[in-house]
Design a protein around this motif. Sequence first.
Motif, PDB file in Angstrom:
ATOM      1  N   LEU A   1       0.805  -1.226  -0.047  1.00  0.00           N
ATOM      2  CA  LEU A   1       0.235   0.077  -0.002  1.00  0.00           C
ATOM      3  C   LEU A   1       0.813   1.099  -0.053  1.00  0.00           C
ATOM      4  O   LEU A   1       0.514   2.310  -0.643  1.00  0.00           O
ATOM      5  CB  LEU A   1      -0.908   0.084   1.291  1.00  0.00           C
ATOM      6  N   ILE A   2       1.904   1.246   0.593  1.00  0.00           N
ATOM      7  CA  ILE A   2       2.869   2.333   0.602  1.00  0.00           C
ATOM      8  C   ILE A   2       3.342   2.526  -0.722  1.00  0.00           C
ATOM      9  O   ILE A   2       3.363   3.823  -1.147  1.00  0.00           O
ATOM     10  CB  ILE A   2       4.111   2.152   1.549  1.00  0.00           C
ATOM     11  N   ARG A   3       3.932   1.654  -1.559  1.00  0.00           N
ATOM     12  CA  ARG A   3       4.279   1.683  -2.959  1.00  0.00           C
ATOM     13  C   ARG A   3       3.111   2.323  -3.838  1.00  0.00           C
ATOM     14  O   ARG A   3       3.692   2.876  -4.492  1.00  0.00           O
ATOM     15  CB  ARG A   3       4.708   0.567  -3.405  1.00  0.00           C
ATOM     16  N   ARG A   4       1.843   2.250  -3.455  1.00  0.00           N
ATOM     17  CA  ARG A   4       0.985   2.686  -4.051  1.00  0.00           C
ATOM     18  C   ARG A   4       0.504   3.977  -3.547  1.00  0.00           C
ATOM     19  O   ARG A   4      -0.872   4.385  -3.891  1.00  0.00           O
ATOM     20  CB  ARG A   4      -0.525   1.779  -4.244  1.00  0.00           C
ATOM     21  N   ASP A   5       1.324   4.374  -2.502  1.00  0.00           N
ATOM     22  CA  ASP A   5       0.938   5.784  -2.170  1.00  0.00           C
ATOM     23  C   ASP A   5      -0.554   5.806  -1.385  1.00  0.00           C
ATOM     24  O   ASP A   5      -1.224   6.932  -1.072  1.00  0.00           O
ATOM     25  CB  ASP A   5       0.864   6.940  -3.228  1.00  0.00           C
ATOM     26  N   GLU A   6      -1.011   4.647  -0.554  1.00  0.00           N
ATOM     27  CA  GLU A   6      -1.887   4.478   0.018  1.00  0.00           C
ATOM     28  C   GLU A   6      -1.623   4.516   1.519  1.00  0.00           C
ATOM     29  O   GLU A   6      -1.865   3.478   2.176  1.00  0.00           O
ATOM     30  CB  GLU A   6      -2.840   3.394  -0.379  1.00  0.00           C
ATOM     31  N   CYS A   7      -0.962   5.457   2.153  1.00  0.00           N
ATOM     32  CA  CYS A   7      -0.385   5.313   3.628  1.00  0.00           C
ATOM     33  C   CYS A   7      -1.349   5.308   4.463  1.00  0.00           C
ATOM     34  O   CYS A   7      -1.094   4.659   5.744  1.00  0.00           O
ATOM     35  CB  CYS A   7       0.520   6.625   3.589  1.00  0.00           C
ATOM     36  N   ALA A   8      -2.594   6.021   4.360  1.00  0.00           N
ATOM     37  CA  ALA A   8      -3.575   5.982   5.560  1.00  0.00           C
ATOM     38  C   ALA A   8      -4.151   4.698   5.552  1.00  0.00           C
ATOM     39  O   ALA A   8      -4.527   4.187   6.754  1.00  0.00           O
ATOM     40  CB  ALA A   8      -4.817   6.834   4.878  1.00  0.00           C
ATOM     41  N   GLN A   9      -4.094   3.702   4.447  1.00  0.00           N
ATOM     42  CA  GLN A   9      -4.682   2.181   4.717  1.00  0.00           C
ATOM     43  C   GLN A   9      -3.385   1.517   5.169  1.00  0.00           C
ATOM     44  O   GLN A   9      -3.817   0.776   6.023  1.00  0.00           O
ATOM     45  CB  GLN A   9      -4.899   1.839   3.557  1.00  0.00           C
TER      46      GLN A   9
ATOM     47  N   PHE B   1      10.743  -5.794 -11.292  1.00  0.00           N
ATOM     48  CA  PHE B   1      10.607  -4.671 -10.619  1.00  0.00           C
ATOM     49  C   PHE B   1      11.717  -3.816 -10.398  1.00  0.00           C
ATOM     50  O   PHE B   1      12.041  -2.595 -10.339  1.00  0.00           O
ATOM     51  CB  PHE B   1       9.733  -4.999  -9.142  1.00  0.00           C
ATOM     52  N   GLY B   2      12.676  -4.606  -9.850  1.00  0.00           N
ATOM     53  CA  GLY B   2      14.155  -4.024  -9.624  1.00  0.00           C
ATOM     54  C   GLY B   2      14.930  -3.342 -10.894  1.00  0.00           C
ATOM     55  O   GLY B   2      15.482  -2.191 -10.890  1.00  0.00           O
ATOM     56  N   ARG B   3      14.685  -3.943 -11.974  1.00  0.00           N
ATOM     57  CA  ARG B   3      15.317  -3.235 -13.262  1.00  0.00           C
ATOM     58  C   ARG B   3      14.618  -1.892 -13.453  1.00  0.00           C
ATOM     59  O   ARG B   3      15.159  -1.123 -13.893  1.00  0.00           O
ATOM     60  CB  ARG B   3      14.958  -4.139 -14.280  1.00  0.00           C
TER      61      ARG B   3
ATOM     62  N   SER C   1       1.542   0.591 -10.953  1.00  0.00           N
ATOM     63  CA  SER C   1       2.955   0.582 -10.046  1.00  0.00           C
ATOM     64  C   SER C   1       3.479   1.862 -10.000  1.00  0.00           C
ATOM     65  O   SER C   1       2.929   3.014 -10.605  1.00  0.00           O
ATOM     66  CB  SER C   1       3.946   0.034 -11.211  1.00  0.00           C
ATOM     67  N   PRO C   2       4.483   1.981  -9.170  1.00  0.00           N
ATOM     68  CA  PRO C   2       4.960   3.344  -8.684  1.00  0.00           C
ATOM     69  C   PRO C   2       5.844   4.127  -9.798  1.00  0.00           C
ATOM     70  O   PRO C   2       6.101   5.104  -9.837  1.00  0.00           O
ATOM     71  CB  PRO C   2       6.178   3.118  -7.257  1.00  0.00           C
ATOM     72  N   PHE C   3       5.948   3.264 -10.961  1.00  0.00           N
ATOM     73  CA  PHE C   3       6.721   3.817 -12.012  1.00  0.00           C
ATOM     74  C   PHE C   3       6.158   4.613 -13.165  1.00  0.00           C
ATOM     75  O   PHE C   3       6.650   4.854 -13.865  1.00  0.00           O
ATOM     76  CB  PHE C   3       7.591   2.668 -12.609  1.00  0.00           C
ATOM     77  N   VAL C   4       4.714   4.341 -13.023  1.00  0.00           N
ATOM     78  CA  VAL C   4       3.844   5.083 -13.748  1.00  0.00           C
ATOM     79  C   VAL C   4       4.129   6.568 -13.975  1.00  0.00           C
ATOM     80  O   VAL C   4       4.345   7.314 -15.064  1.00  0.00           O
ATOM     81  CB  VAL C   4       2.419   4.876 -13.604  1.00  0.00           C
ATOM     82  N   LEU C   5       4.439   7.212 -12.741  1.00  0.00           N
ATOM     83  CA  LEU C   5       4.548   8.569 -12.631  1.00  0.00           C
ATOM     84  C   LEU C   5       6.046   8.888 -13.036  1.00  0.00           C
ATOM     85  O   LEU C   5       6.325   9.788 -14.264  1.00  0.00           O
ATOM     86  CB  LEU C   5       4.580   9.178 -11.386  1.00  0.00           C
ATOM     87  N   PRO C   6       7.135   8.200 -12.756  1.00  0.00           N
ATOM     88  CA  PRO C   6       8.432   8.524 -13.556  1.00  0.00           C
ATOM     89  C   PRO C   6       8.475   8.336 -14.941  1.00  0.00           C
ATOM     90  O   PRO C   6       9.321   9.193 -15.762  1.00  0.00           O
ATOM     91  CB  PRO C   6       9.264   7.515 -12.705  1.00  0.00           C
ATOM     92  N   LEU C   7       7.736   7.298 -15.436  1.00  0.00           N
ATOM     93  CA  LEU C   7       7.469   7.041 -16.891  1.00  0.00           C
ATOM     94  C   LEU C   7       6.729   8.288 -17.662  1.00  0.00           C
ATOM     95  O   LEU C   7       7.129   8.615 -18.443  1.00  0.00           O
ATOM     96  CB  LEU C   7       6.867   5.631 -17.008  1.00  0.00           C
ATOM     97  N   ALA C   8       5.770   8.745 -16.857  1.00  0.00           N
ATOM     98  CA  ALA C   8       4.969   9.979 -17.583  1.00  0.00           C
ATOM     99  C   ALA C   8       5.990  11.165 -17.690  1.00  0.00           C
ATOM    100  O   ALA C   8       6.113  11.921 -18.556  1.00  0.00           O
ATOM    101  CB  ALA C   8       4.018  10.315 -16.525  1.00  0.00           C
TER     102      ALA C   8
END
Length: 958
Positions: free
Chosen positions: A528-536, A671-673, A709-716
Motif C-alpha cells: 500500500l505504501i508503494r501505491r501511495d495509500e499510506c492512510a490504509q 521490478f528491480g530493473r 506501479s510506482p513507475f507510472v509517474l516517473p515514466l510519464a
Amino acid sequence: MSRLVSPLFAGREEELAGLLAAHEASADGTPKITLIGAEAGGGKSRLVREFTARVRGSARILQGSCLELSEAGLPYAPFAAALRDVVREYGADGVAGLVDEYAARELARLLPTLGVPADDAEPQLAKARLFEALLRLLERLAEERPVVLVVEDLHWADAGTRDLVAFLVPNLCSTRVQLVTTYRTEDLADGHPLRAMLGRVERLGGVTHAVLARLNRDQVAAQLEGMLGRPADPSVVNEVLARGGGVPLFTESLVDADGSLRTELPTSLRDLMLQVVGELPDAAQQVVRAAAVGGTRVSHPLLARVTGLPDAELNAALRAAVGGQVLSRDPGGYAFRHQLIRAAVEDDLLAGESAGLHRAYAEALTEDPGLEPDDLWAPVGLALHWHGAREPERALTAAWTAAAEAARQLAYPEQVRMLDQVLALWPVAPDAAAAIGVDRGTVLEAAADAACWAADTTRGLELVEEGLRELGPDGDPETRARLLLERAYVRLQVMLPGELDDLREAVEVAAKPTVVRAEALGQLARTLIRRDECAQARPLATEELALAEQIGEPEYAVEAQVVLARIDARQGRDVLPALAETVRRARGLDLGGLELMAYAALVEAHTATGAHAAAITTGHEGLRRTAQLGLARFGAANIAQGLAEALTAEGRWDDALAVVDDALALDPTAFGRAQLLVFRGRIAIDRGEVEAAIRVADELRQLIGETPSPFVLPLAELDIELALAAGDPAGASAALTDAVGDRLVMASPRYAWPLLCIAARAAVDAGDTAALDRLGSIAGDAERPGPVAAAYAASFAAEVSRAAGANPALWDEAAAAWTAPHPRAYALMRAGAAYAALGDREAAGDRLREAAALAEPLRAEPLLDQLNLLARRVRVELGAGARAHSEAARVPFQLTERELEVLALVAAGRSNREIAGELFISAKTASVHVSNILAKLGVASRGEAAATAHRLHLFEPA
C-alpha cells in the motif's frame, strides 16, 4: 548452426589504439613490432583484422599465417604468402627491379615464380642471404608507402620462420615497416621454442608484447549487443560469461539470433574442446574425464580417491592436463580452464561411464565428507552424485539435507537447485515423505520461498501455482495464506496484476494471531505504501507491531517499525534515528532481508531531507551488506536506486550510472530493473541522449504493462521530457493526461512534485491554461515534507509564473531552494532569461554564468545549449568551460547570427517571402538561408527545424 559475429569490436579498444599508435610511429620512420598473444578464440585475429582495415588506405598490408606443423606446413609459409601478394602487384620483373637480380634469386627460395634460386656455393650462408634479401625488399617497399607485415599463428612456426622474425626485429632500422605477430598462449608449453625467441626479442627497443585478457562482463555484454542489435538480457550475459569465460569466440557460439542461450554446444565448438583433450596422454584424459564429473572444481584428495591412481601417476597426469591448458590449478585442487571443455567432456562420456564416476564420487564423499573442503559443495555435490549414480532415494535425502545447509548459508540458488531435485525425484523415490519427514506441499512452499529469495521469479511463480493447485481452495488456511503471500511477492517482482488481491485474501484467511498473519499484514502494508495509500497502510503496520509483541516474534516488530517510519517520513517527520535503530536490530537478530529493507528506507529518508552525502554513505554501506549476506541479486536494486537518486542529486551522474549498471548486471527482477532504469532515463534526457532515453521509456512501458506501479509517474515524467525534447509541447501536455489521469492526486510527494514541475513546463510551453489550472489545484493540495519537496514546490510556482511573463524573483527563490546542481542551474537559467527580458543584463549574466558553472561538469548538453544561446542574445560571457562547449557546439549546429534570425522566423511560421520582408533581404537569399539551416540541423523540413528550435528553447523570452 552458424555462429553470430558482432560487428561491434568489443573489449580490445586499448590494444587496437596501441597498434594504431605504433603504426603512426612506424609511418614516421620509427619501426614498431607488436607481439600479440591470446588463447584460442581470444580475439587476436579479429584484432588484426580491425587494425589492418583501418590502416589499409595509408599502408601496404603484407600478411601470412604459419601452418600447423602436423599438416607438414611449408617453411617460411607466412613470408611466402606475403611475397606472393607483392609479386601479384609488381610481377617478377618488378620485384627484381625493387631489389636486384641477385636478391630476387634469393627470394625465389620462398617463391619459385621469381626465377631460379641462387646456387648454394656457400650453403651455410644461404639463410643469411635470404634474410637480407627480404629485408631489402621491405625497405624498398616502405620507401613508397608504409608497410604493415603481419605474421599470424607464430606458435606453429617452423624454425626458419622463427629465425626470420627474430632477424627482422632488430634490423628494421629507420624503415617505415610495422611488424605484427600473433600466437596462441596455451600452445607454448614448457620447452616450446617460441618461448625462448619471445624472451629474446621482447627486450629489444620498439617491441610491445600484448597478451589479450578474457573479456569482462561489460565487454561480453557489449559484444552480445553488437551481435543481436540490442542489449542482451542480463541473465544471458551472466550465463554466457560463466560458460564461455569471456572468450570472444565462445561468446559468439553460445547465443542464437533471438538472444536465447543455446542448449547444446555447436558441433564445431564441441569438437574443438574435445580435440584439446584428445591431444593429452591417455592417463591425463582419464583424469580429465573424472574431473569433469566432479563439477566446476575438484579437490586433489577427492580426485585421488575417485581415480584410484597412485600419487606419481596422478601427478604426472595432472601436470599434463595443466600444461595442456585443459585444467588449471585451484587452491587445494583443480578447475577446468574453460567450463565449455568440462561440458564437452562430460557430454562425451558413455552412460555407464558417467554413472560409475558419479557413484565413485558419492561413495567417497559419504565415507569422508572432508574430501571436499567447501562446507556447501560437499552436501550439494553428494546429492548430485547420488542422482548421477541413479540412486533416487539416496539422492532425494541428500538433496533435502543440502537444501537445509544452503538455506543456512543464504545460498538460495543452490537451495532452489536442491529442492528442485527433491521434487523431481519425489515420484520415483520410495516413500519420499517418510524419507525426509515432510509432505510434498511443504517442499513446494520451501522451494517457492527460496526461489523468491534467489530472485528466480519465473521458477517461484511455477512452484507457487503448483502448490496452490495441490492444496485446493479447502486446504489449510495458513498454508494457503503463505502461498498467496509468495505469489503476491512474485507478481510484484515480475510486475503482473493480482498482487493486491492475493495479499488481501491472505490477510483474510490468516485470521489467527500467528506469524503468518503478521507476515501478511506487513506485506500488505508495504504494498500500500508503494501505491501511495499510506492512510490504509498505517493501521496494518500498527496491528503487525502489536501482534509481533503478543506472539514474541521480533522479526515482525522490526518490519512494522520500518513500515511506520517510511509512512512518517512521507509526512515530514524525523525518522532517521528510528530507521538507524531498525538496521542495528535487524543485524543483531540476523535478519538479512529486513536489514536490507531498513537500509533502503534509511537511504530514502536521507535523500528526502536533502542529506545526500549521508544517503550516499548509507547506500554504499547497504550495497556492501547485500554482498556480505549473499543477497545482492535480491536486495541490491532497492538500495541502488536510492543511492543513484542521491548521487544524481549531488551531481555525480557518472557515479550514479555506475551504480545502476552494477546493479543491473546482477540481473534483478523486473521490478528491480524498473527501479534502476528510471535514473538511467533521467540522466540520459538531461544529457541530451534522446535515443537512450527513448529506449529506457520503451523498456519501462513494457515492464509496467497494465499493472499499477510506482513507475507510472516517473515514466510519464520521462515521456513529457521526450516530447519537449522533440519540440512538441502540446504532446508533452497530453502525455500527462494520457499516462496518469487522477493518479497524480494520490501520489506521494516523492513522485508527484517532479512530475508536477515538468508538466507545468509543458503546459506553459503549449499554452494549455486548463492543464495549468488542474496542475495548480493538485499542487495546492500536495504535501511538502522536507526541503526537497519544498524546492520542487518553489520551482513549480516559478514555472507556472512563466505563463504571465518574466518573474525573476520566483526563479531566484527556486534556485536558492535547490542544492542539487541541475535543477538549481535550470532555475538560474530561467532567472537569467527573466532578468534579460526586463533589460537587467548584469543580473542576467551573473545567473547565467553560475548556471553554466553548475551544468558543465554534469555534461548537461541541452541546458548548456540553452545557456550559450541565451548568453549570445544577452551578450554576456560565460565561463571557460561553457565557452569551450559553445565553440564545440558552434551555438548550435554552426548557425550564424543571420541564420538564427531566419530560424526564429521559420519557427514562428513565416514563409520565405515573409522572412525576406522582415529582414530586408531577397526571397532567394531567404530560401538559401533556410536550405542551409535545414542542412546544419540535419532535418528535412521547415516543420522539423521549428521543432528543433522549440526543443532547444532558442527563442522563448523566459
